[in-house]
Design a protein around this motif. Structure first.
Motif, mmCIF file in Angstrom:
data_model
loop_
_atom_site.group_PDB
_atom_site.id
_atom_site.type_symbol
_atom_site.label_atom_id
_atom_site.label_comp_id
_atom_site.label_asym_id
_atom_site.label_seq_id
_atom_site.Cartn_x
_atom_site.Cartn_y
_atom_site.Cartn_z
ATOM 1 N N LEU A 40 -2.153 -13.297 -7.745
ATOM 2 C CA LEU A 40 -1.049 -12.382 -8.058
ATOM 3 C C LEU A 40 0.297 -13.075 -7.872
ATOM 4 C CD1 LEU A 40 -2.332 -9.114 -6.338
ATOM 5 C CD2 LEU A 40 -2.527 -9.754 -8.737
ATOM 6 N N TYR A 140 2.717 -5.327 -1.649
ATOM 7 C CA TYR A 140 1.990 -5.466 -2.909
ATOM 8 C C TYR A 140 2.784 -4.851 -4.051
ATOM 9 C CZ TYR A 140 -2.769 -7.355 -2.655
ATOM 10 O OH TYR A 140 -3.852 -8.180 -2.613
ATOM 11 N N PHE A 145 4.121 -6.321 -8.197
ATOM 12 C CA PHE A 145 4.091 -5.394 -9.335
ATOM 13 C C PHE A 145 5.490 -5.157 -9.911
ATOM 14 C CE2 PHE A 145 4.159 -1.097 -11.170
ATOM 15 C CZ PHE A 145 3.196 -1.247 -12.154
ATOM 16 N N TYR A 194 -0.601 -8.051 -17.380
ATOM 17 C CA TYR A 194 -0.536 -8.090 -15.915
ATOM 18 C C TYR A 194 -0.225 -6.708 -15.337
ATOM 19 C CZ TYR A 194 1.046 -9.334 -11.232
ATOM 20 O OH TYR A 194 1.192 -9.403 -9.879
ATOM 21 N N THR A 198 -2.827 -4.503 -12.906
ATOM 22 C CA THR A 198 -2.478 -4.314 -11.496
ATOM 23 C C THR A 198 -2.069 -2.884 -11.166
ATOM 24 O OG1 THR A 198 -0.228 -5.078 -12.013
ATOM 25 C CG2 THR A 198 -1.786 -6.705 -11.136
ATOM 26 N N GLU A 201 -4.773 -0.933 -9.038
ATOM 27 C CA GLU A 201 -4.846 -1.368 -7.640
ATOM 28 C C GLU A 201 -3.708 -0.774 -6.822
ATOM 29 O OE1 GLU A 201 -5.238 -5.448 -4.971
ATOM 30 O OE2 GLU A 201 -4.948 -5.568 -7.151
ATOM 31 N N ASN A 227 -10.791 -2.336 -8.451
ATOM 32 C CA ASN A 227 -9.575 -3.150 -8.407
ATOM 33 C C ASN A 227 -9.888 -4.629 -8.599
ATOM 34 O OD1 ASN A 227 -8.116 -0.814 -7.875
ATOM 35 N ND2 ASN A 227 -8.255 -1.069 -5.664
ATOM 36 N N LEU A 231 -8.772 -7.283 -11.727
ATOM 37 C CA LEU A 231 -8.210 -8.615 -11.525
ATOM 38 C C LEU A 231 -9.009 -9.665 -12.286
ATOM 39 C CD1 LEU A 231 -6.243 -10.541 -10.077
ATOM 40 C CD2 LEU A 231 -7.841 -10.581 -8.157
#
Length: 306
Positions: A40, A140, A145, A194, A198, A201, A227, A231
């Motif tokens: 990530l 996160y 993100f 992306y 994401t 999650e 999740n 990925l």
């Protein structure tokens, strides 16, 4: 890094789901989250670097004659991205550990990874890891993100505004402008993939953080598995997307595959076709990476159809 995720983390997760045993034991519980979070970070900082590069290409006074960046500079930037991503992921190694439980269905002992710092850590490190665990959800969401999505959107909007206020020169209206559009589309497509992969999650992390007492362990394990496979899907789609949208990279990849399949035979027709493809690749890559055209392209040998 996407290939590392697919070749190492994916088999470990599948083996654990089938056998309920953790491959490589406690080591995999620490290495797999470390590599996934590092993935990530690599994607996040790479998208930010690409956004800055496109902004510089759009605002350069002589964009069509901008020289190619030196290899040492590119390697230094990649090293900063990779080392920075792995450094930010170090707390994951200290956060996870292997645990065992008895299955209520089969009665056998199952192994799983739990997010719990080890009590054997020094007090200062233990407090830091515990602080990271409490702030992990918002870290996160903010860094992995919001940052790449907002950064890419901002760079694209500023770039479009600057281009709209400037007069379009000849170099930006023909091949150079088309190639800039292709590169911008590539960055936007990478950001969209992306963001889509994401989002589940981050939603699950927020839901689990506030509703975990009311959720069973089976539900939490299922959400974690979903999740992880999102990925894995992102890591599978990203290289294919790059090869399809970036023409010089895709052409070089296809030439390499064809060369490996044919055994690189020294026959004359293949050598002529390889020379022709090499010339086309050089011409297209010079357009994509703003290589200055100080000299005309190299001519082929006399007697060829070209």
């Amino acid at each position: 890094w996407d290939f590392l995720i697919l070749f190492f983390c994916l088999p470990v997760v599948i083996f654990n789901e089938i056998t309920k045993k953790r491959l490589l034991g406690d080591m995999s519980c620490r290495i797999v989250p470390f590599m996934e979070v590092s993935s990530l970070g690599v994607t996040t900082f790479s998208l930010c670097a690409l956004g800055i590069d496109r902004f510089h290409a759009a605002t350069s006074p002589q964009a069509s004659t901008r020289p190619i960046e030196q290899c040492q500079s590119i390697i230094a930037k990649l090293a900063v991205i990779w080392v920075g991503s792995m450094t930010l992921s170090v707390p994951e190694v200290l956060l996870w550990q292997l645990a065992q439980d008895t299955s209520p269905v089969s009665g056998g002992v199952t192994e799983y990874c739990t997010m719990k710092p080890s009590s054997n850590l020094p007090e200062s490190i233990y407090s830091l890891v515990l602080t990271y665990q409490n702030a992990r959800m918002w870290w996160y969401f903010g860094c992995y993100f919001c940052l790449p999505i907002l950064f890419t959107i901002s760079c694209q909007l500023v770039t479009r505004r600057i281009r709209g206020t400037e007069k379009k020169s000849e170099c930006r209206g023909t091949k150079h402008g088309q190639c800039e559009g292709h590169l911008n589309c590539t960055i936007i497509a990478l950001t969209v993939i992306y963001g889509l992969c994401t989002t589940p999650e981050n939603v699950c992390n927020i839901v689990v953080a506030y509703m975990s007492p009311d959720m069973s362990k089976q539900t939490l394990d299922l959400l974690n598995l979903i999740n992880q496979f999102f990925l894995f899907f992102k890591c599978s789609v990203t290289p294919v997307l790059l090869l399809c949208l970036c023409r010089p990279l895709g052409q070089a990849f296809m030439d390499c595959c064809c060369c490996c399949c044919e055994g690189c035979g020294p026959d004359t027709p293949s050598s002529e076709s390889s020379a022709d493809s090499k010339l086309k690749t050089e011409m297209s890559s010079s357009i994509f990476f703003d290589k200055p055209r100080e000299t005309p392209p190299p001519l082929l040998a006399l007697g060829t159809p070209c």
